[in-house]
Design an enzyme around this catalytic site. Structure first.
Site, PDB file in Angstrom:
ATOM      1  N   SER A 120     -33.450  48.832  26.944  1.00 59.81           N
ATOM      2  CA  SER A 120     -34.169  47.436  27.328  1.00 59.81           C
ATOM      3  C   SER A 120     -33.075  46.423  27.776  1.00 59.81           C
ATOM      4  O   SER A 120     -32.044  46.632  27.217  1.00 59.81           O
ATOM      5  CB  SER A 120     -34.618  47.113  26.114  1.00 59.81           C
ATOM      6  OG  SER A 120     -35.253  45.666  26.354  1.00 59.81           O
ATOM      7  N   TYR A 144     -35.171  44.055  17.611  1.00 60.72           N
ATOM      8  CA  TYR A 144     -35.693  44.854  18.529  1.00 60.72           C
ATOM      9  C   TYR A 144     -34.421  45.426  19.492  1.00 60.72           C
ATOM     10  O   TYR A 144     -34.250  46.431  19.553  1.00 60.72           O
ATOM     11  CB  TYR A 144     -36.931  44.258  19.327  1.00 60.72           C
ATOM     12  CG  TYR A 144     -37.011  45.319  20.449  1.00 60.72           C
ATOM     13  CD1 TYR A 144     -37.703  46.443  20.551  1.00 60.72           C
ATOM     14  CD2 TYR A 144     -36.899  44.707  21.788  1.00 60.72           C
ATOM     15  CE1 TYR A 144     -37.986  47.309  21.499  1.00 60.72           C
ATOM     16  CE2 TYR A 144     -36.946  45.444  22.875  1.00 60.72           C
ATOM     17  CZ  TYR A 144     -37.863  46.934  22.717  1.00 60.72           C
ATOM     18  OH  TYR A 144     -38.035  47.529  23.832  1.00 60.72           O
ATOM     19  N   LYS A 148     -32.290  49.037  19.881  1.00 60.54           N
ATOM     20  CA  LYS A 148     -32.264  49.720  21.155  1.00 60.54           C
ATOM     21  C   LYS A 148     -30.558  49.744  21.419  1.00 60.54           C
ATOM     22  O   LYS A 148     -30.171  51.064  21.948  1.00 60.54           O
ATOM     23  CB  LYS A 148     -32.892  49.005  22.268  1.00 60.54           C
ATOM     24  CG  LYS A 148     -34.323  49.045  22.194  1.00 60.54           C
ATOM     25  CD  LYS A 148     -35.120  50.455  22.744  1.00 60.54           C
ATOM     26  CE  LYS A 148     -36.462  50.660  22.547  1.00 60.54           C
ATOM     27  NZ  LYS A 148     -36.913  51.684  22.754  1.00 60.54           N
TER      28      LYS A 148
HETATM   29  N1  UFG Z   1     -45.169  34.061  27.241  1.00 62.45           N
HETATM   30  C1  UFG Z   1     -45.859  33.005  26.995  1.00 62.45           C
HETATM   31  N2  UFG Z   1     -47.011  32.865  26.534  1.00 62.45           N
HETATM   32  C2  UFG Z   1     -47.563  34.108  26.181  1.00 62.45           C
HETATM   33  C3  UFG Z   1     -46.902  35.133  26.212  1.00 62.45           C
HETATM   34  C4  UFG Z   1     -45.668  35.355  26.704  1.00 62.45           C
HETATM   35  O1  UFG Z   1     -45.512  31.875  27.479  1.00 62.45           O
HETATM   36  O2  UFG Z   1     -48.531  34.039  25.591  1.00 62.45           O
HETATM   37  C5  UFG Z   1     -43.760  33.932  27.604  1.00 62.45           C
HETATM   38  C6  UFG Z   1     -42.876  34.482  26.822  1.00 62.45           C
HETATM   39  O3  UFG Z   1     -42.389  33.337  25.979  1.00 62.45           O
HETATM   40  C7  UFG Z   1     -41.653  34.732  27.734  1.00 62.45           C
HETATM   41  C8  UFG Z   1     -42.275  35.372  28.964  1.00 62.45           C
HETATM   42  O4  UFG Z   1     -43.673  34.863  28.747  1.00 62.45           O
HETATM   43  O5  UFG Z   1     -40.980  33.585  28.021  1.00 62.45           O
HETATM   44  C9  UFG Z   1     -42.411  36.797  29.082  1.00 62.45           C
HETATM   45  O6  UFG Z   1     -43.022  37.483  27.752  1.00 62.45           O
HETATM   46  P1  UFG Z   1     -43.476  38.859  27.344  1.00 62.45           P
HETATM   47  O7  UFG Z   1     -43.827  38.696  25.815  1.00 62.45           O
HETATM   48  O8  UFG Z   1     -44.542  39.234  28.256  1.00 62.45           O
HETATM   49  O9  UFG Z   1     -42.184  39.610  27.445  1.00 62.45           O
HETATM   50  P2  UFG Z   1     -40.742  39.448  26.953  1.00 62.45           P
HETATM   51  O10 UFG Z   1     -39.860  38.966  27.952  1.00 62.45           O
HETATM   52  O11 UFG Z   1     -40.746  38.561  25.683  1.00 62.45           O
HETATM   53  O12 UFG Z   1     -40.548  40.869  26.184  1.00 62.45           O
HETATM   54  C10 UFG Z   1     -40.559  41.869  26.916  1.00 62.45           C
HETATM   55  C11 UFG Z   1     -41.097  43.345  26.151  1.00 62.45           C
HETATM   56  C12 UFG Z   1     -39.784  43.723  25.423  1.00 62.45           C
HETATM   57  C13 UFG Z   1     -38.577  43.813  26.304  1.00 62.45           C
HETATM   58  C14 UFG Z   1     -38.314  42.390  26.798  1.00 62.45           C
HETATM   59  C15 UFG Z   1     -37.243  42.363  27.630  1.00 62.45           C
HETATM   60  O13 UFG Z   1     -42.149  43.165  25.543  1.00 62.45           O
HETATM   61  O14 UFG Z   1     -40.178  44.910  24.855  1.00 62.45           O
HETATM   62  O15 UFG Z   1     -39.519  42.295  27.590  1.00 62.45           O
HETATM   63  O16 UFG Z   1     -36.943  41.222  28.159  1.00 62.45           O
HETATM   64  F1  UFG Z   1     -37.598  43.894  25.429  1.00 62.45           F
END
Ligand code: UFG
Length: 339
Positions: A120, A144, A148
């Protein structure tokens, strides 16, 4: 026996694993899914047999490897919620690092030498803005990401000691759905931006919370590199081919190379589906780096991998039907048919 070359796919019933099984099938391999179904779905296992067991069950892994004549493994089975990992770190280390140990030992036990590993971009932590290269220091900021990175370290050490060869694929944000509608994204609970935003747009849930609007980005919201799950799946097949052809151990980014902020993603959903995403501004979510965008050059050089469906609008177009939304052109046709 089908005569197809069998590949063990741990986590093959999950979102990315099931798309990888379809891509393996299309490339002429037989995917053998090994999954405890804790978060995966039985009905996503469509292209080969299912062994229902936990990846920490080393004897079960060895037995499956022997009975199916496995020579290579794709390892997806893991827990993947950043927020949950902060609340339950021991569980993440047990499931993710423990699962990796179990798999390596099963490979050593059975003589399997090739592993494609689901790593990741979370292993990079919160690097300074700009495209992330594989030699960017890995400094994860949550359990997490650390779990990894531990797996990558284990693979590196075992590669040196035992002649295992691995490809650690560091994904950016997996999204979208199978363009032919065979598979979709079904997390429970759902925490990812694009599915939540599409559910909000379709009225299946209330307004989306935009977590943080004071980041040092174009519009203050977090920037991510979204990669279509079918592109990711194809990247895994290329990695299997690369190892089968004698390729040496490597770690590669799989991303599109283009970053989109949250507000840009919401606008893309509106533009593709014709539905605005109801949303409200909310405080930052713990552990979120401001910006993560891949430099995808090394994967192209090593595997010949280039994304094909990872434009944000294409990702949304492919995922929209599974969230009860039609892409705008189809929506227009449906309205005309009803008139
Ligand atoms: N976000 C919001 N509102 C929500 C959900 C997400 O604003 O309801 C924002 C988050 O704060 C973040 C962005 O959208 O800024 C993306 O969030 P995601 O949860 O879709 O994805 P992440 O980037 O946090 O995480 C994903 C995977 C992980 C991986 C990661 C690497 O879930 O497994 O990408 O960046 F490790």
């Amino acid at each position: 026996m089908t005569g197809r070359f069998p590949i063990l796919v741990t986590g093959g019933a999950g979102f990315i694993g099931s798309h990888a099984c379809k891509a393996l099938h299309q490339a002429g391999y037989l995917p053998v899914t090994f999954d405890n179904l804790s978060t995966g779905h039985t009905d996503a296992v469509k292209w080969g047999p299912l062994e229902k067991a936990d990846v920490r069950n080393q004897a079960g892994l060895s037995a499956a490897i022997r009975s199916h004549g496995i020579r290579a493994v794709m390892h997806f089975a893991a827990s993947a919620y950043v927020g949950e990992s902060v609340e339950r770190p021991a569980f993440y280390y047990d499931n993710n690092a423990g699962g990796m140990i179990s798999l390596i030992n099963a490979c050593l036990d059975t003589g399997v030498k090739q592993i494609v590993f689901s790593s990741s971009c979370a292993t990079y932590g919160s690097p300074a803005c700009g495209r992330i290269r594989e030699d960017t220091p890995q400094a994860p900021i949550n359990p997490y990401g650390r779990s990894k990175l531990m797996c990558e370290d284990m693979l590196r050490d075992c590669s040196a000691a035992h002649g295992l060869r691995f490809a650690a694929l560091r994904y950016f944000n997996a999204a979208g759905a199978d363009p032919e509608g065979d598979l979709s994204e079904r997390h429970d609970p759902e925490t990812h931006l694009l599915p939540l935003a599409m559910q909000a747009a379709s009225g299946r849930r209330g307004p989306l919370q935009v977590f943080g609007t004071d980041y040092p980005t174009r519009d203050g919201s977090c920037e991510r590199d979204y990669i279509h799950v079918s592109d990711l799946a194809r990247g895994h097949v290329l990695a299997v081919d690369y190892l089968a052809a004698g390729g040496s151990s490597t770690a590669l980014n799989l991303g599109s190379g283009t970053g989109h902020t949250i507000f840009e993603a919401l606008e893309a959903i509106r533009s593709v589906t014709g539905k605005a995403v109801p949303h409200e501004l909310a405080p930052r979510r713990a552990g979120d780096p401001p910006s993560l965008t891949a430099d995808p050059g090394l994967a192209e050089e090593t595997l010949g991998f280039r994304t094909e469906r990872s434009g944000l609008e294409q990702i949304i177009r492919d995922a929209a039907p599974s969230f009860g939304l039609a892409a705008a052109r189809e929506a227009r046709h449906e309205r005309q048919a009803a008139e």
